[in-house]
Structures are given as C-alpha cells and as structure tokens.
Write a protein that holds these residues in place. Sequence first.
Motif, PDB file in Angstrom:
ATOM      1  N   LEU A 143     -20.324  -1.812 -13.123  1.00 21.17           N
ATOM      2  CA  LEU A 143     -18.976  -1.529 -12.649  1.00 21.17           C
ATOM      3  C   LEU A 143     -18.945  -0.684 -11.368  1.00 21.17           C
ATOM      4  CD1 LEU A 143     -17.257  -0.977 -16.120  1.00 21.17           C
ATOM      5  CD2 LEU A 143     -17.377  -3.075 -14.778  1.00 21.17           C
ATOM      6  N   ALA A 144     -19.981   0.137 -11.155  1.00 18.20           N
ATOM      7  CA  ALA A 144     -20.004   0.951  -9.927  1.00 18.20           C
ATOM      8  C   ALA A 144     -20.052   0.053  -8.692  1.00 18.20           C
ATOM      9  CB  ALA A 144     -21.194   1.908  -9.947  1.00 18.20           C
ATOM     10  N   GLU A 145     -20.634  -1.137  -8.872  1.00 20.91           N
ATOM     11  CA  GLU A 145     -20.702  -2.109  -7.766  1.00 20.91           C
ATOM     12  C   GLU A 145     -19.306  -2.578  -7.339  1.00 20.91           C
ATOM     13  OE1 GLU A 145     -23.588  -3.624  -6.312  1.00 20.91           O
ATOM     14  OE2 GLU A 145     -24.456  -1.815  -7.221  1.00 20.91           O
ATOM     15  N   LEU A 146     -18.345  -2.383  -8.238  1.00 22.18           N
ATOM     16  CA  LEU A 146     -16.986  -2.878  -7.968  1.00 22.18           C
ATOM     17  C   LEU A 146     -16.124  -1.813  -7.298  1.00 22.18           C
ATOM     18  CD1 LEU A 146     -16.381  -4.713 -11.362  1.00 22.18           C
ATOM     19  CD2 LEU A 146     -17.213  -5.655  -9.212  1.00 22.18           C
ATOM     20  N   SER A 147     -16.762  -0.712  -6.921  1.00 23.39           N
ATOM     21  CA  SER A 147     -16.050   0.423  -6.331  1.00 23.39           C
ATOM     22  C   SER A 147     -15.042  -0.030  -5.270  1.00 23.39           C
ATOM     23  CB  SER A 147     -17.098   1.350  -5.713  1.00 23.39           C
ATOM     24  OG  SER A 147     -16.444   2.428  -5.131  1.00 23.39           O
ATOM     25  N   GLY A 148     -13.811   0.431  -5.409  1.00 22.04           N
ATOM     26  CA  GLY A 148     -12.759   0.085  -4.445  1.00 22.04           C
ATOM     27  C   GLY A 148     -11.825  -1.001  -4.939  1.00 22.04           C
ATOM     28  N   ILE A 149     -12.247  -1.741  -5.980  1.00 26.10           N
ATOM     29  CA  ILE A 149     -11.386  -2.826  -6.484  1.00 26.10           C
ATOM     30  C   ILE A 149     -10.340  -2.246  -7.434  1.00 26.10           C
ATOM     31  CG2 ILE A 149     -11.328  -4.862  -8.006  1.00 26.10           C
ATOM     32  CD1 ILE A 149     -13.964  -5.729  -6.802  1.00 26.10           C
ATOM     33  N   SER A 150      -9.107  -2.664  -7.263  1.00 27.53           N
ATOM     34  CA  SER A 150      -8.069  -2.207  -8.186  1.00 27.53           C
ATOM     35  C   SER A 150      -7.408  -3.422  -8.836  1.00 27.53           C
ATOM     36  CB  SER A 150      -7.106  -1.306  -7.405  1.00 27.53           C
ATOM     37  OG  SER A 150      -5.821  -1.785  -7.427  1.00 27.53           O
ATOM     38  N   LEU A 151      -7.100  -3.309 -10.123  1.00 26.21           N
ATOM     39  CA  LEU A 151      -6.505  -4.424 -10.868  1.00 26.21           C
ATOM     40  C   LEU A 151      -5.280  -3.940 -11.622  1.00 26.21           C
ATOM     41  CD1 LEU A 151      -9.693  -5.812 -12.712  1.00 26.21           C
ATOM     42  CD2 LEU A 151      -8.702  -6.701 -10.593  1.00 26.21           C
ATOM     43  N   ASP A 152      -4.328  -4.811 -11.808  1.00 27.11           N
ATOM     44  CA  ASP A 152      -3.184  -4.500 -12.654  1.00 27.11           C
ATOM     45  C   ASP A 152      -3.677  -4.606 -14.101  1.00 27.11           C
ATOM     46  OD1 ASP A 152      -0.687  -4.082 -13.597  1.00 27.11           O
ATOM     47  OD2 ASP A 152       0.035  -6.123 -13.248  1.00 27.11           O
ATOM     48  N   ALA A 153      -3.377  -3.625 -14.920  1.00 25.78           N
ATOM     49  CA  ALA A 153      -3.891  -3.660 -16.292  1.00 25.78           C
ATOM     50  C   ALA A 153      -2.989  -2.882 -17.224  1.00 25.78           C
ATOM     51  CB  ALA A 153      -5.289  -3.052 -16.340  1.00 25.78           C
ATOM     52  N   ASN A 154      -3.141  -3.196 -18.516  1.00 23.37           N
ATOM     53  CA  ASN A 154      -2.472  -2.408 -19.533  1.00 23.37           C
ATOM     54  C   ASN A 154      -3.564  -1.676 -20.291  1.00 23.37           C
ATOM     55  OD1 ASN A 154       0.231  -2.060 -20.887  1.00 23.37           O
ATOM     56  ND2 ASN A 154      -1.127  -2.463 -22.614  1.00 23.37           N
ATOM     57  N   ALA A 155      -3.581  -0.347 -20.193  1.00 18.68           N
ATOM     58  CA  ALA A 155      -4.622   0.441 -20.861  1.00 18.68           C
ATOM     59  C   ALA A 155      -4.045   1.007 -22.144  1.00 18.68           C
ATOM     60  CB  ALA A 155      -5.060   1.579 -19.952  1.00 18.68           C
ATOM     61  N   SER A 156      -4.767   0.839 -23.270  1.00 17.45           N
ATOM     62  CA  SER A 156      -4.221   1.411 -24.504  1.00 17.45           C
ATOM     63  C   SER A 156      -5.272   2.135 -25.326  1.00 17.45           C
ATOM     64  CB  SER A 156      -3.501   0.356 -25.352  1.00 17.45           C
ATOM     65  OG  SER A 156      -4.210  -0.829 -25.371  1.00 17.45           O
ATOM     66  N   CYS A 157      -4.807   3.152 -26.043  1.00 12.81           N
ATOM     67  CA  CYS A 157      -5.663   3.978 -26.893  1.00 12.81           C
ATOM     68  C   CYS A 157      -4.734   4.803 -27.784  1.00 12.81           C
ATOM     69  CB  CYS A 157      -6.500   4.896 -26.006  1.00 12.81           C
ATOM     70  SG  CYS A 157      -7.719   5.865 -26.872  1.00 12.81           S
ATOM     71  N   ASN A 158      -5.106   4.948 -29.044  1.00 13.33           N
ATOM     72  CA  ASN A 158      -4.310   5.768 -29.972  1.00 13.33           C
ATOM     73  C   ASN A 158      -2.813   5.437 -29.939  1.00 13.33           C
ATOM     74  OD1 ASN A 158      -6.467   7.220 -31.051  1.00 13.33           O
ATOM     75  ND2 ASN A 158      -6.531   8.547 -29.268  1.00 13.33           N
ATOM     76  N   ASP A 159      -2.503   4.151 -30.072  1.00  9.97           N
ATOM     77  CA  ASP A 159      -1.100   3.685 -30.160  1.00  9.97           C
ATOM     78  C   ASP A 159      -0.256   3.982 -28.932  1.00  9.97           C
ATOM     79  OD1 ASP A 159      -1.585   2.802 -32.746  1.00  9.97           O
ATOM     80  OD2 ASP A 159      -1.150   4.805 -33.567  1.00  9.97           O
ATOM     81  N   THR A 160      -0.892   4.245 -27.798  1.00 11.04           N
ATOM     82  CA  THR A 160      -0.136   4.490 -26.567  1.00 11.04           C
ATOM     83  C   THR A 160      -0.680   3.548 -25.512  1.00 11.04           C
ATOM     84  OG1 THR A 160      -0.041   6.796 -27.202  1.00 11.04           O
ATOM     85  CG2 THR A 160       0.551   6.292 -24.937  1.00 11.04           C
ATOM     86  N   SER A 161       0.188   3.026 -24.665  1.00  7.26           N
ATOM     87  CA  SER A 161      -0.334   2.171 -23.607  1.00  7.26           C
ATOM     88  C   SER A 161       0.441   2.365 -22.307  1.00  7.26           C
ATOM     89  CB  SER A 161      -0.310   0.695 -24.034  1.00  7.26           C
ATOM     90  OG  SER A 161       1.005   0.299 -24.218  1.00  7.26           O
ATOM     91  N   PHE A 162      -0.249   2.121 -21.198  1.00  4.79           N
ATOM     92  CA  PHE A 162       0.343   2.258 -19.871  1.00  4.79           C
ATOM     93  C   PHE A 162       0.000   1.029 -19.053  1.00  4.79           C
ATOM     94  CE2 PHE A 162      -0.038   6.584 -21.347  1.00  4.79           C
ATOM     95  CZ  PHE A 162       1.184   7.120 -20.980  1.00  4.79           C
ATOM     96  N   ASN A 163       0.996   0.449 -18.420  1.00  7.73           N
ATOM     97  CA  ASN A 163       0.772  -0.703 -17.563  1.00  7.73           C
ATOM     98  C   ASN A 163       0.899  -0.288 -16.101  1.00  7.73           C
ATOM     99  OD1 ASN A 163       1.987  -4.138 -17.543  1.00  7.73           O
ATOM    100  ND2 ASN A 163       0.299  -3.162 -16.522  1.00  7.73           N
ATOM    101  N   GLU A 164      -0.230  -0.048 -15.473  1.00  8.50           N
ATOM    102  CA  GLU A 164      -0.274   0.306 -14.054  1.00  8.50           C
ATOM    103  C   GLU A 164      -1.617  -0.196 -13.532  1.00  8.50           C
ATOM    104  OE1 GLU A 164       1.351   4.261 -12.762  1.00  8.50           O
ATOM    105  OE2 GLU A 164       1.706   4.508 -14.890  1.00  8.50           O
ATOM    106  N   ASN A 165      -2.033   0.289 -12.357  1.00 11.25           N
ATOM    107  CA  ASN A 165      -3.325  -0.158 -11.837  1.00 11.25           C
ATOM    108  C   ASN A 165      -4.491   0.596 -12.456  1.00 11.25           C
ATOM    109  OD1 ASN A 165      -2.245  -1.987 -10.158  1.00 11.25           O
ATOM    110  ND2 ASN A 165      -2.537  -0.839  -8.278  1.00 11.25           N
ATOM    111  N   ILE A 166      -5.669  -0.075 -12.471  1.00 12.95           N
ATOM    112  CA  ILE A 166      -6.918   0.652 -12.708  1.00 12.95           C
ATOM    113  C   ILE A 166      -7.756   0.488 -11.440  1.00 12.95           C
ATOM    114  CG2 ILE A 166      -6.878   0.309 -15.202  1.00 12.95           C
ATOM    115  CD1 ILE A 166      -9.148  -1.749 -14.847  1.00 12.95           C
ATOM    116  N   LEU A 167      -8.623   1.468 -11.194  1.00 13.31           N
ATOM    117  CA  LEU A 167      -9.429   1.446  -9.965  1.00 13.31           C
ATOM    118  C   LEU A 167     -10.885   1.708 -10.311  1.00 13.31           C
ATOM    119  CD1 LEU A 167      -9.593   1.610  -6.774  1.00 13.31           C
ATOM    120  CD2 LEU A 167      -9.297   4.078  -7.054  1.00 13.31           C
TER     121      LEU A 167
END
Length: 393
Positions: free
Chosen positions: A204-228
């Motif tokens: 994944l370090a090779e992908l440095s600089g790439i950003s994707l739209d994503a939904n991140a979830s953990c412990n019944d909470t989720s956020f839909n924004e970018n990941i980098l």
Amino acid sequence: MKKLDVIVIGAGAAGLFCAAQAAKRGRSVAVLDHAKRIGGKILMSGGGRCNFTNMYASHENFLCDNPHFTKSALSRYTQWDFIGLVAEYGIAYHEKTLGQLFCDDSAKDILKMLLSECEKAGASVTQQCEILDIEKIDDGFVLNTNQGQYQCESLVVATGGLSIPKLGASPFGYQIAEQFGLKLKPTRAGLVPFTLHELDKKVLAELSGISLDANASCNDTSFNENILFTHRGLSGPAVLQISSFWQPGQTVEFDLFPHGELLAELEKAKENQPDVQLSTALTKHYPKRYVQAVLPYLNIENKPLKQYQGKQLGQVAEAFHHWQLKPNGTEGYRTAEVTLGGVDTDELSSKTMEAKKVKGLYFIGEVMDVTGWLGGYNFQWAWSSGWVAGQVV
Ligand SMILES: Cc1cc2nc3c(=O)[nH]c(=O)nc-3n(C[C@H](O)[C@H](O)[C@H](O)COP(=O)(O)OP(=O)(O)OC[C@H]3O[C@@H](n4cnc5c(N)ncnc54)[C@H](O)[C@@H]3O)c2cc1C
C-alpha cells in the motif's frame, strides 16, 4: 501578588474565547500560557484556513462517555452565534463540504479576532508563563508562576489535549484535575492516520498519493469520505474519522465502491466487452496504479471478463465492497488532531463547566472527555464550552 477575578490557563481557542466573555461582564481576567507563540493549533488548523465550525453541529457529532453532556452548552452558544461573530469581524468564509466552514483567507483571521475580543474587553494575555503550583484558598486559588504570584476567584483550565506536543500541548490540565481529586477518562490519539502491518505496508505504501472515495466502518459507526494512501499508512478524512472509534487490534472495513453495485458494473462490462481484462474494466472506476497493485494484494486473478464464471465476479465485487484492514496502530499524538478522553464529564456541570466538587474550578475545551468529529466540531466545542463558563466565572 496580582489579584484577579478570573485566571484562564491556556490561550488556545477555548481559553481566549472564555476570557473575552468573562471580561465583557466586567470581570478582571488574565490568560496565562506557557508557549512562546499562542494559538498554534488555530493557525495550523484546516490546512491554515481554520475549519472554525460546522453548520450542522449537534451533540451527535461528539464522542463523550455521557452522550448528553454537550447538549446544554451547544444549544446556548451555537454555531450560528459564532458565525455571526465571524461575520461581524468581516472575515470571509465558505463551506468546503458537509457544512464545514473555512476562512477564505487565513486562520490568522480567527486568532486575530479572538485576541481583539480579549483586548477590547480588557482581558490580558501573558505568554511564556509557567505555572509552578496551584493552591486552593478559601475564596479562590493562588498560582505560583515564573512571572510571579497570582490570586483569582475562578480558575479556568483550558490547556487542551496532548496532540502536537511541539505546539505547546501538555498533560497539565489532567494533572490539575488529579490534584483536585477529579476522575479522568483514559486518553488516546483521535482523528489520526493509521499505520500498517509490514505485509500491507509493502503493497500500500506504493500507492502513496492515491485517494479514493470510501465508506470506512468500525464499531457500528461509518463515515463516507475520501481515504488517502500515504508512504506511512492510511489517512484522509474517512480514516481520520473512523480512527476515533477504533480500538487497537480491531479490523476496519472499507467499502471502496460506496455509491453503487460494483458487480452490476462488472457484469455490464462483461456483456459489452467480454475480451477485456478485469484490470481494464476496473480502471473505469479506480486509478490504474491502484488496480495494478491491489489485484494481487486481494488475491484476485486478472483475466478477460468472459473467463469469470458463476460467482467469481461477485467475489471480486465483494473484495472491493468489504476490504478488511487491521491497522498496526496510529501515528499517535505527533500528528493526531485531537485527544480522546480527559477530565470525566461526570465531575463537571454541563451548564457551567464548573467542577462539582471544587467551587471556582472550571474545565473547558479539549482537556475534558469531549471530542468532536472531523469538520469544525472541535472548535465549536471550544467556543460553546468557553462561552458558558465565561458567563459565570
Ligand atoms: C493540525 C490540527 C488541525 C486541526 N484542525 C481543526 C479544524 O480545522 N477544525 C476544528 O474544529 N478543530 C481542529 N483541530 C482541533 C482543535 O485545534 C482543538 O480541538 C482546539 O484547538 C482545542 O481548543 P482548546 O482551547 O481546548 O486547546 P488548544 O487550542 O490546544 O489550546 C491549549 C493551550 O493551552 C496551553 N497550555 C498547555 N499546557 C499548558 C501549561 N502547562 N501551562 C500553560 N499553558 C498551557 C497551550 O500552549 C495552548 O495554547 C485541529 C487540531 C490540529 C492539531
């Protein structure tokens, strides 16, 4: 000995705002800060443009052991009150996304406004002031500092959290709470990038600089924004948000195709262009560099779409909709935007921020167990908690 009505320890967002409110009521107020340069976090915030509040701020945007604690202060001094003040000072601002308000020009405008509010109301601000000890006396407190002795009726602790030590962060506020027998909630870094285990990092370090739209979830909470992807790990708003809800050892799930059904897209591609490779079909939705690295990482075979039989395309889509990642840890206080935990809110009045057990002692801002989401909420808590304390100290 300097005698004052109110001493505020910490000239950050909450401390300066509270001092101005108290001084407007005619109280004599001094703000003492150990840092050489004050307002460091304000200047650094929002990439230098200070995301000073959020139009949709409500108690639901805060982590606190008592989910009701923030309601009173947030309703008495709202985001609209602060927006009104910003407008009064003629500071131009804009909504970036999701109700987040940023200065058009510079975070310096917000710091200047706070200092001007203090100056106009007559609150003094002293820098490089080390507080050596604090003693409770019958009608207030005596503080010994490297700049002499101070006495006050009300003592407001606004020393913030532990993040970014080079900007003056210290555990002093927690030590004051302990000195007066107040309970603390364990502290940890929040709104902070994840670090990765070696195997993940290698790819994944090779992908440095790439950003994707994503939904991140953990412990019944989720956020839909970018990941980098970064050379150190994983960052971006969705990651910072979910980091505050994550506990060490837990897995975070990312939906990397959050606004649709990837299977339907792949089946359509298979029907229209059966000879096209899966990787080519995926580059319609993701950067090429990401697709090339991620297929082997997710153990997905790359072949012409027509060769995917039965449930195979479904499995590919599942891998993108449910990417499971176990972070190694976080980057910690060095880069965290906030500190979770702090002075237990059960010890404080939600109306005034005064310690229930110690008359005249107040805690405001990030030093207490109130942490906002990313998006201007942490400053709004500084303003709201500072304002309510400012009305009574
Ligand atoms: C890089 C970064 C970007 C951020 N961006 C945003 C954003 O855009 N929007 C948002 O809402 N939030 C943002 N935050 C969070 C926000 O800055 C804090 O939540 C907010 O500043 C907390 O206000 P505070 O007054 O409680 O503490 P602070 O603003 O941290 O102020 C605490 C003050 O206390 C002083 N102090 C500490 N120890 C002592 C001591 N022993 N003696 C005397 N003085 C002491 C410090 O020098 C400091 O001046 C960001 C944080 C960081 C680190």
